[in-house]
Design a protein around this motif. Structure first.
Motif, short mmCIF file in Angstrom:
data_model
loop_
_atom_site.label_atom_id
_atom_site.label_comp_id
_atom_site.label_asym_id
_atom_site.label_seq_id
_atom_site.Cartn_x
_atom_site.Cartn_y
_atom_site.Cartn_z
N VAL A 63 33.15 25.64 43.07
CA VAL A 63 33.71 26.75 43.86
C VAL A 63 34.62 27.61 42.98
CG1 VAL A 63 35.27 27.33 45.77
CG2 VAL A 63 33.56 25.53 46.06
N ILE A 64 35.45 26.97 42.17
CA ILE A 64 36.38 27.71 41.31
C ILE A 64 35.62 28.49 40.24
CG2 ILE A 64 38.23 27.45 39.61
CD1 ILE A 64 39.11 24.96 41.26
N ALA A 65 34.60 27.86 39.63
CA ALA A 65 33.81 28.54 38.60
C ALA A 65 33.13 29.78 39.18
CB ALA A 65 32.77 27.58 38.03
N GLN A 66 32.61 29.66 40.40
CA GLN A 66 31.97 30.80 41.05
C GLN A 66 32.97 31.91 41.31
OE1 GLN A 66 28.67 31.09 41.59
NE2 GLN A 66 28.93 33.16 42.40
N PRO A 112 38.04 26.44 48.78
CA PRO A 112 37.86 25.09 48.26
C PRO A 112 38.04 24.04 49.35
CG PRO A 112 40.05 25.87 47.74
CD PRO A 112 39.32 27.04 48.38
N LEU A 113 37.58 22.83 49.07
CA LEU A 113 37.73 21.71 50.00
C LEU A 113 39.11 21.10 49.82
CD1 LEU A 113 34.24 20.05 49.42
CD2 LEU A 113 34.88 21.72 51.17
N THR A 114 39.82 20.91 50.91
CA THR A 114 41.17 20.35 50.84
C THR A 114 41.36 19.12 51.72
OG1 THR A 114 41.95 21.80 52.63
CG2 THR A 114 42.14 22.63 50.37
N GLY A 115 40.44 18.89 52.66
CA GLY A 115 40.63 17.84 53.66
C GLY A 115 40.75 16.45 53.07
N THR A 220 41.55 24.36 35.14
CA THR A 220 41.99 23.37 34.15
C THR A 220 42.48 22.10 34.84
OG1 THR A 220 42.59 25.10 32.56
CG2 THR A 220 43.60 22.93 32.26
N GLN A 221 43.29 22.26 35.88
CA GLN A 221 43.82 21.11 36.62
C GLN A 221 42.70 20.34 37.32
OE1 GLN A 221 46.43 23.39 39.07
NE2 GLN A 221 48.13 23.34 37.63
N THR A 222 41.71 21.08 37.83
CA THR A 222 40.60 20.44 38.53
C THR A 222 39.74 19.64 37.56
OG1 THR A 222 40.57 22.26 40.14
CG2 THR A 222 38.62 20.86 40.05
N VAL A 223 39.48 20.18 36.40
CA VAL A 223 38.69 19.47 35.39
C VAL A 223 39.41 18.20 34.94
CG1 VAL A 223 37.80 19.58 33.03
CG2 VAL A 223 37.45 21.51 34.58
N GLU A 224 40.72 18.30 34.74
CA GLU A 224 41.49 17.13 34.33
C GLU A 224 41.44 16.03 35.39
OE1 GLU A 224 45.35 18.68 33.56
OE2 GLU A 224 44.84 19.47 31.57
N LEU A 225 41.56 16.41 36.66
CA LEU A 225 41.50 15.41 37.73
C LEU A 225 40.10 14.82 37.83
CD1 LEU A 225 42.68 13.90 40.13
CD2 LEU A 225 42.16 15.88 41.57
N PRO A 243 27.96 29.17 37.50
CA PRO A 243 27.95 30.11 38.64
C PRO A 243 26.54 30.65 38.89
CG PRO A 243 29.68 30.64 37.05
CD PRO A 243 28.78 29.65 36.38
N HIS A 244 26.30 31.09 40.11
CA HIS A 244 25.01 31.68 40.45
C HIS A 244 25.19 33.17 40.71
CE1 HIS A 244 26.21 31.98 44.68
NE2 HIS A 244 26.69 30.75 44.57
N PRO A 245 24.15 33.98 40.45
CA PRO A 245 24.26 35.42 40.69
C PRO A 245 24.63 35.70 42.14
CG PRO A 245 22.26 34.89 39.47
CD PRO A 245 22.84 33.58 39.93
N PHE A 246 25.40 36.75 42.36
CA PHE A 246 25.87 37.03 43.72
C PHE A 246 25.68 38.47 44.12
CE2 PHE A 246 29.26 38.05 40.87
CZ PHE A 246 29.97 39.08 41.44
N ARG A 247 25.07 39.29 43.26
CA ARG A 247 24.86 40.70 43.60
C ARG A 247 23.37 40.95 43.75
NH1 ARG A 247 29.61 42.97 39.63
NH2 ARG A 247 31.27 42.51 41.10
N GLU A 248 23.00 41.52 44.86
CA GLU A 248 21.60 41.75 45.16
C GLU A 248 21.39 43.18 45.63
OE1 GLU A 248 20.64 38.84 48.05
OE2 GLU A 248 20.83 37.15 46.67
N GLY A 249 20.13 43.50 45.88
CA GLY A 249 19.82 44.82 46.41
C GLY A 249 20.15 45.93 45.42
N MET A 250 20.76 46.98 45.92
CA MET A 250 21.06 48.11 45.06
C MET A 250 22.07 47.74 44.00
SD MET A 250 23.68 50.70 47.03
CE MET A 250 25.41 50.34 47.17
#
Length: 254
Positions: A63-66, A112-115, A220-225, A243-250
């Motif tokens: 999620v963070i990378a995206q 992000p997921l926090t639960g 950085t903190q997420t990778v360390e954990l 990450p995956h592409p997120f722009r489509e169409g025009m």
């Protein structure tokens, strides 16, 4: 009142001692078995908690990378727009400029997921984790994750307010073309020399870069954990989040 022992009855102290000893050993064994069973249950709970934490942390890493990818893209687009505005003549195609103006207000949806972290800390199950350093790292990360989310929400509010305030600066033909991009893009040269556009782009660039900087620190903190959890569970490191592409169409024209 004393009960007299029948005459002729003798106590076999050796037998009594043996019976007491057997009883005592039996109690100790029962307690030991109970303790072992409890310990195994706690270790099973600890393992399950660590697995859940690792799955959540790996998902958050994606999620963070995206989010970094999307907000960095916005910053890059705004940089290209600023360079074009500062140039004596336009350096980019007209349709690119028109599309980029719309995308310059884009912000990633960071959810992000926090639960899992919150439930572990609030329920007290965090104490199941025997590694004190890992336990402290999880608690610290949970607090910092909440803090980063709140800070990014502020940037989102500022970005929305900025977009609404600046929408009137975008020429009507351009905003109409965003809705129905048919034919060539409208002339955008008229706004290239508008100082308000320069201010608008500067504000959008600042918002995007601030988001990216905060997200990179959280990454950085997420990778360390994630690495600490993988070590605790003796599992192989996860592949790097892509990450995956997120722009489509025009928007693919850009």
């Amino acid at each position: 009142m004393r009960i007299a022992r029948p005459s002729g009855v003798k106590l076999n102290w050796q037998t009594v001692t043996q019976e007491l000893l057997v009883t005592f050993v039996g109690v100790l064994m029962a307690l030991g078995v109970s303790a072992i069973w409890t310990a195994r249950q706690e270790r099973a709970k600890e393992h399950t908690a660590l697995e859940q934490l690792l799955a959540t942390t790996r998902e958050n890493e994606h999620v963070i990378a995206q989010a970094i990818y999307e907000d960095s893209s916005t910053a890059a687009i705004v940089t290209a727009l600023r360079n074009d505005v500062d140039a004596s003549a336009s350096t980019q195609p007209r349709d690119s400029i028109a599309v980029w103006l719309g995308w310059s207000a884009f912000m990633s949806t960071f959810e992000p997921l926090t639960g899992t972290y919150a439930a572990l800390v609030s329920s007290g199950d965090i104490n199941l984790i025997r590694n004190a350093a890992l336990r402290a790292e999880i608690v610290t990360y949970a607090g910092q994750l909440d803090g980063k989310i709140q800070a990014l929400r502020v940037f989102e509010s500022v970005g929305v307010a900025n977009f609404l305030a600046s929408y009137s600066l975008i020429p009507r033909p351009v905003s109409a073309w965003w809705a129905q991009p048919k034919g060539p893009a409208p002339d955008v040269d008229a706004m290239r020399h508008d100082e308000r556009i320069t201010v608008l782009l500067t504000q959008r660039f600042t918002t995007a870069r601030n988001r990216v900087n905060r997200l990179r620190r959280l990454q950085t903190q997420t990778v360390e954990l994630r690495k600490a959890l993988e070590t605790a569970l003796h599992v192989q490191p996860a592949p790097t989040a892509v990450p995956h592409p997120f722009r489509e169409g025009m928007h693919s024209r850009t």
